[in-house]
Scaffold this active site. Structure first.
Site, PDB file in Angstrom:
ATOM      1  N   SER A  69      55.105  39.929  53.646  1.00  0.00           N
ATOM      2  CA  SER A  69      55.048  41.375  53.447  1.00  0.00           C
ATOM      3  C   SER A  69      54.198  42.089  54.492  1.00  0.00           C
ATOM      4  O   SER A  69      54.205  43.313  54.547  1.00  0.00           O
ATOM      5  CB  SER A  69      54.508  41.707  52.053  1.00  0.00           C
ATOM      6  OG  SER A  69      53.121  41.485  51.982  1.00  0.00           O
TER       7      SER A  69
ATOM      8  N   LYS B  46      47.011  43.308  51.487  1.00  0.00           N
ATOM      9  CA  LYS B  46      47.763  44.547  51.701  1.00  0.00           C
ATOM     10  C   LYS B  46      46.897  45.573  52.422  1.00  0.00           C
ATOM     11  O   LYS B  46      45.672  45.469  52.467  1.00  0.00           O
ATOM     12  CB  LYS B  46      48.229  45.143  50.366  1.00  0.00           C
ATOM     13  CG  LYS B  46      49.295  44.330  49.641  1.00  0.00           C
ATOM     14  CD  LYS B  46      50.630  44.377  50.345  1.00  0.00           C
ATOM     15  CE  LYS B  46      51.712  43.650  49.562  1.00  0.00           C
ATOM     16  NZ  LYS B  46      51.475  42.193  49.530  1.00  0.00           N
TER      17      LYS B  46
END
EC number: 3.4.21.88
Length: 239
Positions: A159, A197
């Site tokens: 991701s 993230k």
């Protein structure tokens, strides 16, 4: 793979049904896992149902059926009151307290290299529990670190590929609990799952933003996310 909280809830339901034949209430599950609200229990039950471990029986209150247990069934994972998980935790064994990363250790006389502990894996994808291995250290250039305490995590997932972070990379993290918008952080969600993230703020909420258009930005209330450190470096091995 189940997270520790998912396993704890599954075993709690299993043991309660063995004892009384009746599943525990949501309040009992919340208290047993030391969660702040029943919404966390709903998420855990949904995850267990999606993975085929439990089934909800229609038209019956509190009706749950345990279909299977993990292959590595471990009764020691039954929830204990007051258990507070960390971003770094064991996989299937008895949880061990995790000390703060030790001060970096110079490994060369000239001080140009520092030994940093590899503490486990971190998800760059759908959050998973970080898994404490701490079986080895890695040596990094001293000028990569700067001040503070540091640890390393192995990346699982894709991701963050547009930020140059790939599956199998090792990220170097400066230990800390604060972040600025745009920082890439280790974030602990709901005291249960860890992910790598980009940190953003959306009003009063916190956004965990992927660097891959295949993944959606996830928005959480500020009480659901704890920053565990910021990215300061990356190591990639070519085989």
């Amino acid at each position: 793979m189940l997270t520790r909280k998912q396993q704890e809830l599954l075993l709690f339901i299993h043991e309660r049904m063995k004892e009384s034949g009746v599943p525990p209430s949501f309040d009992e599950m919340k208290d047993a896992l030391d969660l702040a609200s029943k919404s966390g229990i709903h998420r855990l039950i949904t995850a267990l149902e999606e993975r085929g471990f439990i089934r909800r029986l229609p038209n019956r209150a509190r009706a749950l059926e345990v279909i299977k247990l993990p292959e590595a069934y471990n009764p020691s994972l039954q929830p204990r009151r007051g258990f507070s998980p960390s971003v770094i935790e064991g996989s299937l064994g008895k949880p061990q307290p995790v000390a703060a990363p030790a001060a970096p250790k110079p490994v060369a006389d000239n001080g140009n290299s520092i030994s940093v502990p590899v503490m486990g894996r971190i998800a760059a994808g759908v959050p998973i529990s970080a898994i404490q291995n701490n079986t080895h250290d890695i040596v990094v250039p001293a000028d990569m670190l700067g001040s503070g305490e540091h640890y390393a995590l192995e990346v699982k997932g894709d991701s963050m590929i547009d930020a140059g972070i790939f599956d199998g990379d090792t990220v170097i993290i400066r230990n800390g609990s604060t972040a600025s918008p745009g920082d890439i952080v280790v974030a602990l969600v709901d005291d249960e799952e860890a992910t790598l993230k980009r940190f953003r703020r959306k009003g009063a909420s916190i956004a965990l933003e992927a660097a891959n258009p295949a993944y959606e930005t996830r928005i959480f209330g500020p009480d659901r996310v704890k920053v565990q450190g910021k990215l300061v470096g990356l190591i990639r091995r070519y085989h």
